[in-house]
Design a protein around this motif. Sequence first.
Motif, mmCIF file in Angstrom:
data_model
loop_
_atom_site.group_PDB
_atom_site.id
_atom_site.type_symbol
_atom_site.label_atom_id
_atom_site.label_comp_id
_atom_site.label_asym_id
_atom_site.label_seq_id
_atom_site.Cartn_x
_atom_site.Cartn_y
_atom_site.Cartn_z
ATOM 1 N N ILE A 1 0.736 -1.263 0.041
ATOM 2 C CA ILE A 1 0.128 0.033 0.052
ATOM 3 C C ILE A 1 0.749 1.211 -0.082
ATOM 4 N N GLY A 2 2.123 1.304 0.905
ATOM 5 C CA GLY A 2 2.994 2.515 0.806
ATOM 6 C C GLY A 2 3.305 2.654 -0.602
ATOM 7 N N PRO A 3 4.088 2.000 -1.220
ATOM 8 C CA PRO A 3 4.398 2.396 -2.710
ATOM 9 C C PRO A 3 3.249 2.733 -3.607
ATOM 10 N N TRP A 4 2.134 1.879 -3.204
ATOM 11 C CA TRP A 4 1.134 2.331 -4.300
ATOM 12 C C TRP A 4 0.635 3.613 -4.146
ATOM 13 N N ILE A 5 0.577 4.248 -2.764
ATOM 14 C CA ILE A 5 0.180 5.638 -2.521
ATOM 15 C C ILE A 5 1.062 6.629 -3.201
ATOM 16 N N GLN A 6 2.567 6.156 -2.956
ATOM 17 C CA GLN A 6 3.358 7.187 -3.620
ATOM 18 C C GLN A 6 3.464 7.237 -5.166
ATOM 19 N N THR A 7 3.174 6.275 -5.811
ATOM 20 C CA THR A 7 2.887 5.942 -7.315
ATOM 21 C C THR A 7 1.956 6.730 -7.770
ATOM 22 N N LYS A 8 0.792 6.710 -6.971
ATOM 23 C CA LYS A 8 -0.460 7.376 -7.324
ATOM 24 C C LYS A 8 -0.155 9.058 -7.103
ATOM 25 N N MET A 9 0.511 9.519 -6.189
ATOM 26 C CA MET A 9 0.575 10.900 -5.899
ATOM 27 C C MET A 9 1.616 11.412 -7.096
ATOM 28 N N GLU A 10 2.428 10.562 -7.633
ATOM 29 C CA GLU A 10 3.490 11.075 -8.572
ATOM 30 C C GLU A 10 2.795 10.895 -10.006
ATOM 31 N N GLU A 11 1.841 10.018 -10.291
ATOM 32 C CA GLU A 11 1.065 9.917 -11.406
ATOM 33 C C GLU A 11 0.179 11.216 -11.650
ATOM 34 N N ILE A 12 -0.569 11.562 -10.499
ATOM 35 C CA ILE A 12 -1.486 12.700 -10.533
ATOM 36 C C ILE A 12 -0.611 13.832 -10.780
ATOM 37 N N GLY A 13 0.491 14.032 -10.109
ATOM 38 C CA GLY A 13 1.351 15.185 -10.297
ATOM 39 C C GLY A 13 1.787 15.406 -11.723
ATOM 40 N N ARG A 14 1.938 14.179 -12.595
ATOM 41 C CA ARG A 14 2.557 14.158 -13.975
ATOM 42 C C ARG A 14 1.071 14.789 -14.838
ATOM 43 N N ILE A 15 -0.003 14.149 -14.418
ATOM 44 C CA ILE A 15 -1.139 14.612 -15.361
ATOM 45 C C ILE A 15 -1.611 15.893 -15.182
ATOM 46 N N SER A 16 -1.274 16.607 -13.891
ATOM 47 C CA SER A 16 -1.560 18.139 -13.762
ATOM 48 C C SER A 16 -0.910 18.886 -14.406
ATOM 49 N N ILE A 17 0.544 18.435 -14.790
ATOM 50 C CA ILE A 17 1.348 19.347 -15.554
ATOM 51 C C ILE A 17 1.730 18.934 -17.215
ATOM 52 N N GLU A 18 1.214 17.790 -17.426
ATOM 53 C CA GLU A 18 1.611 17.523 -18.849
ATOM 54 C C GLU A 18 0.133 17.967 -19.704
ATOM 55 N N MET A 19 0.361 17.997 -21.021
ATOM 56 C CA MET A 19 -0.768 18.361 -21.976
ATOM 57 C C MET A 19 -1.205 17.288 -22.903
#
Length: 887
Positions: free
Chosen positions: A642-660
């Motif tokens: 669960i710990g790495p899963w949460i960190q992965t999701k945080m990184e994916e959301i950050g990429r979505i918010s800045i990518e076009m």
Amino acid sequence: MDHYDSQQTNDYMQPEEDWDRDLLLDPAWEKQQRKTFTAWCNSHLRKAGTQIENIEEDFRDGLKLMLLLEVISGERLAKPERGKMRVHKISNVNKALDFIASKGVKLVSIGAEEIVDGNVKMTLGMIWTIILRFAIQDISVEETSAKEGLLLWCQRKTAPYKNVNIQNFHISWKDGLGFCALIHRHRPELIDYGKLRKDDPLTNLNTAFDVAEKYLDIPKMLDAEDIVGTARPDEKAIMTYVSSFYHAFSGAQKAETAANRICKVLAVNQENERLMEDYEKLASDLLEWIRRTIPWLENRAPENTMHAMQQKLEDFRDYRRLHKPPKVQEKCQLEISFNTLQTKLRLSNRPAFMPSEGRMVSDINNAWGCLEQAEKGYEEWLLNEIRRLERLDHLAEKFRQKASIHEAWTDGKEAMLRQKDYETATLSEIKALLKKHEAFESDLAAHQDRVEQIAAIAQELNELDYYDSPSVNARCQRICDQWDNLGALTQKRREALERTEKLLETIDQLYLEYAKRAAPFNNWMEGAMEDLQDTFIVHTIEEIQGLTTAHEQFKATLPDADKERLAILGIHNEVSKIVQTYHVNMAGTNPYTTITPQEINGKWDHVRQLVPRRDQALMEEHARQQHNERLRKQFAAQANVIGPWIQTKMEEIGRISIEMHGTLEDQLSHLRQYEKSIVNYKPKIDQLEGDHQLIQEALIFDNKHTNYTMEHIRVGWEQLLTTIARTINEVENQILTRDAKGISQEQMNEFRASFNHFDRKKTGMMDTDDFRACLISMGYNMGEAEFARIMSIVDPNRLGVVTFQAFIDFMSRETADTDTADQVMASFKILAGDKNYITVDELRRELPPDQAEYCIARMAPYTGPDAVPGALDYMSFSTALYGESDL
């Protein structure tokens, strides 16, 4: 339907040709037209400072006729002839008739000579032609014009009124209710329509005519008696008079449109203020909850009992599971509401919303940080307190057990030491008493360790702040005082025995040897029984394995101990043999010790019975520790996923918010899919919570199989939920801004590319230097003052960073369309007219009640001593609607 209504309906259906034939024989039409046309002409001639008295006489020279045409058309006619001769009059009338013809009007059978000669019929026909062209022809309602348009306008305006049915311009107006309905529809305060009666036409007509003349500046063109007394009122007279109402009220339509525009702005302002009030209330409630919760989390007052501390731990679990999650949602919703409100204010060209002091989003974040800081150490403190209380309970039980054993051993010792039996004893008895005393001293020395252990345990209980320390200290003090007293009494008795030692020559060596060996062996057995019954507390398999090893080592010493027991019993048997052989009168007792073979055998049997019980206790504890180890591994297996899963999701959301990738709607859809997958992951978090609760209930305090604690998982999960909600809100606000400002997807992509390029730290925000570089790259050439102005727009809270939402708001604002503001202020000019201000009464008349009062309340602070009393000028109106804005 009553008789009157039935009769009226039948009258409407009669052909108009029959009425025209009847009126040719009735001079009433001429009288009505004379009065109506004269009043109509005078209503315009008064603007030029003149009027007529006799319609067929005053127009004969053509001068006032030309003047009338100039007033109603707003144009200049040819210069009139000033002569008094007939030819001059005909010339002037012809100039007037030519002007009428130039406006597309065909004058049939109307010549200048008839007008100059005072022909009433021709003069009235000419005036009617002028009225048709300049007062009626331009009327247009729903694709109908002139007479039909005027009739449709009357029907639309009077449709809601009882007993009014406008079908024509003659008998439909006889009862006067039609005129009253028109006035009430536009100026309801002038007529109480509910009190009018259909069977009182004179009162109705006179009421309408008087009100129109007094309040609407419409001259009285008809006589109520003429209308009521005529079977069919003159259509031209009625139409002329009704057209005056149309022109009087035609401005109301424009005012209504202007009022609607103002209402729209007022409605937006009211909605924004409601959102501000909601924000203030939600922020106050959340801050109050945090204020009340922090002292509870910071309270480190320990409880005296394990049960009380476990209840505190359970209360903290309820807080984390039940009370805090809704507040996390409230905090997230508060940020979303604040961002949405700021976006709406920017789209309305309104100043940014500044919450009350202490209720900024940053204030709430700071308070929330204090809450989490207090919360961070609270659970650790609870667990430490539980460990401390567990240790205290163990030490207290151990103290009571050792104290009881010691007190049982000292029972009667003082009385024994105070005996003076040596005064009357024989030599052998004295020797026996001396040896017995030596054995007692040996026994006393053997108990020194127990007394020191009792004192050490009491000291440790004091250092750990045991709640019942006073009673422990009192009992320990009694034991120590008694021990000191025993030492003093022992010394005193030894001195007495030594004084008589010279008188005692014999001593039974066997008894002495028995006593010397029996005492240590007895102490060893007592120590063994104490150790075998000693309670223990362990937290790992290694600790229980250490106790098991020590127990196995103890069992290995039992054969040697049994040999010593047999040897001691052999000494006793040798004494018995000597007594029997030599008939020594020993009374069957050993004078040197009170330890009997029966006691030794009894204690030895007790030790042998305690050994398997100890084995069973150690086996059960070993099984419990194995179970605890399984719980640790079970929790670690889930936490390490669960710990790495949460960190992965945080990184994916950050990429979505800045990518076009795709449109904003595509990003929003993608984010919502992520949100759905995150929500669906909640059962695994709950399952991990359940495993964590099992671990805490088993009093497991560490886990070497994972670096993740439940606190790490909780914080990460809450941050993940907050981040996805905040990111979705940012994209929604970007869509709202894009649609409101007309930004294309290509422009949005360009904005995003520029923002990402200058977001050098890749945090989703530009600092001040990066934002300045971005503006320079886009062609802005600005000084410090201009840059400070721009920063006040994009960073109203002075956080030192620029978000993407603020960036696109600024870029869209640079090209923002100000038509809405211009239209609203144009609406103000329509309502104000030439006087350049709006009165309170006009606002209340033109706007709905609630919005009128709202606008009046808003304008109150801006009307100064130089303003018109009870009125709102242009600048005050602008400030009341838009605040201190660029408008």
